[in-house]
Design a protein around this motif. Structure first.
Motif, mmCIF file in Angstrom:
data_model
loop_
_atom_site.group_PDB
_atom_site.id
_atom_site.type_symbol
_atom_site.label_atom_id
_atom_site.label_comp_id
_atom_site.label_asym_id
_atom_site.label_seq_id
_atom_site.Cartn_x
_atom_site.Cartn_y
_atom_site.Cartn_z
ATOM 1 N N LYS A 190 0.822 -1.209 0.000
ATOM 2 C CA LYS A 190 0.000 0.000 0.000
ATOM 3 C C LYS A 190 0.860 1.263 0.000
ATOM 4 O O LYS A 190 0.495 2.264 -0.604
ATOM 5 N N ALA A 191 1.971 1.214 0.672
ATOM 6 C CA ALA A 191 2.804 2.399 0.788
ATOM 7 C C ALA A 191 3.396 2.820 -0.549
ATOM 8 O O ALA A 191 3.793 3.969 -0.721
ATOM 9 N N ARG A 192 3.458 1.896 -1.499
ATOM 10 C CA ARG A 192 4.017 2.230 -2.808
ATOM 11 C C ARG A 192 2.997 2.907 -3.721
ATOM 12 O O ARG A 192 3.359 3.426 -4.767
ATOM 13 N N GLN A 210 0.320 13.279 -9.065
ATOM 14 C CA GLN A 210 0.564 12.022 -8.359
ATOM 15 C C GLN A 210 1.781 12.186 -7.461
ATOM 16 O O GLN A 210 2.850 12.580 -7.922
ATOM 17 N N ILE A 211 1.573 11.873 -6.172
ATOM 18 C CA ILE A 211 2.659 11.946 -5.193
ATOM 19 C C ILE A 211 3.140 10.518 -4.926
ATOM 20 O O ILE A 211 2.370 9.674 -4.463
ATOM 21 N N HIS A 212 4.400 10.267 -5.214
ATOM 22 C CA HIS A 212 4.971 8.927 -5.073
ATOM 23 C C HIS A 212 5.841 8.862 -3.817
ATOM 24 O O HIS A 212 6.578 9.806 -3.514
ATOM 25 N N PHE A 213 5.759 7.734 -3.123
ATOM 26 C CA PHE A 213 6.459 7.578 -1.846
ATOM 27 C C PHE A 213 7.486 6.451 -1.896
ATOM 28 O O PHE A 213 7.343 5.479 -2.637
ATOM 29 N N LYS A 214 8.503 6.607 -1.065
ATOM 30 C CA LYS A 214 9.483 5.545 -0.828
ATOM 31 C C LYS A 214 9.974 5.686 0.607
ATOM 32 O O LYS A 214 10.348 6.776 1.035
ATOM 33 N N ALA A 219 8.993 10.706 -2.619
ATOM 34 C CA ALA A 219 10.143 10.450 -3.498
ATOM 35 C C ALA A 219 10.147 11.409 -4.684
ATOM 36 O O ALA A 219 11.173 12.005 -5.002
ATOM 37 N N PHE A 220 9.004 11.545 -5.342
ATOM 38 C CA PHE A 220 8.885 12.491 -6.449
ATOM 39 C C PHE A 220 7.405 12.753 -6.704
ATOM 40 O O PHE A 220 6.526 12.022 -6.237
#
Length: 229
Positions: A190-192, A210-214, A219-220
């Motif tokens: 889910k976090a991805r 779109q907000i991308h997470f890592k 992340a970007f």
């Protein structure tokens, strides 16, 4: 230049707080009429910030910023998954994956039904006006009504039967499955998932973001600008 036909679905308020135990009920907003648009620009942000959401900021910090945008009504769409249904049979095998099922008419009503789920099992029943119920519908035999404790199989079977009854069929015009995403920061899958947002501009143009997470951090961010054809 690519052309797109898109509808901005306004149906979801998600909750994603790392340090809060508050559980937010989903807020469902009706979708507008689709508009035909074209993609005119696309950018990927890897440094700095976008509308207050900083690269490398943590999940709870990003959520706080986006919640402020929502309250200011500068964001019209927040989502991680498309869970808007108009056919009750589409709910089969999906109930275990979500925390809430909302039943309502094409436009939100005070008598819309919010069904809280735990692994698909009915945990609570509440109307949109916040009135708690022991069963829904209230005026029918308890064996046919939705009840706290119903298993996913019982719930689905009752939903199918109720949807066939003219008295209750209007509440099946719009069915929305939603989740509390507070657990997403602990769930690698889910976090991805990126957060998707729409910021409306003038003349019916908009930015789709779109907000991308890592590792629980931003992340970007990708930004796509759409304009009406």
């Amino acid at each position: 230049m690519r052309l797109f036909s898109t509808g901005i679905f306004l149906f979801l308020l998600f909750a994603l707080m790392a340090c809060s135990k508050e559980q937010l009920e989903p807020v469902i907003v009706d979708p507008p009429v689709p508009i035909t648009v074209k993609l005119v620009a696309r950018d990927t942000i890897r440094q700095g910030s976008y509308k207050g959401v900083g690269i490398h900021s943590f999940v709870d910090e990003a959520y706080t910023v986006l919640e402020q945008h929502r309250q200011e009504k500068s964001v019209t769409y927040l989502s991680q998954v498309n869970t808007y249904f108009s056919d009750v049979t589409d709910l089969k095998n999906r109930l275990r994956q979500f925390d809430w099922l909302t039943l309502d008419e094409s436009y939100d009503t005070d008598s819309g039904v919010q069904i809280e789920l735990a692994a698909g099992k009915v945990k609570s029943l509440t109307l949109n006006n916040r009135r708690s119920l022991s069963q829904w519908p209230e005026a029918i035999d308890s064996k046919s009504a939705l009840q706290v404790g119903d298993t996913p199989e019982q719930l689905y079977s009752k939903l199918v039967e109720l949807s066939k009854k003219p008295t209750y069929a209007p509440k099946f015009q719009k069915m929305v499955l939603t989740s509390r995403y507070s657990y997403a920061i602990y769930d690698p899958v889910k976090a991805r998932l990126p957060w998707t947002l729409v910021y409306p501009k003038d003349n019916r143009s908009f930015d789709q973001v779109q907000i991308h997470f890592k590792d629980k951090q931003v992340a970007f961010i990708t930004v796509e600008r759409f304009e009406p054809i």
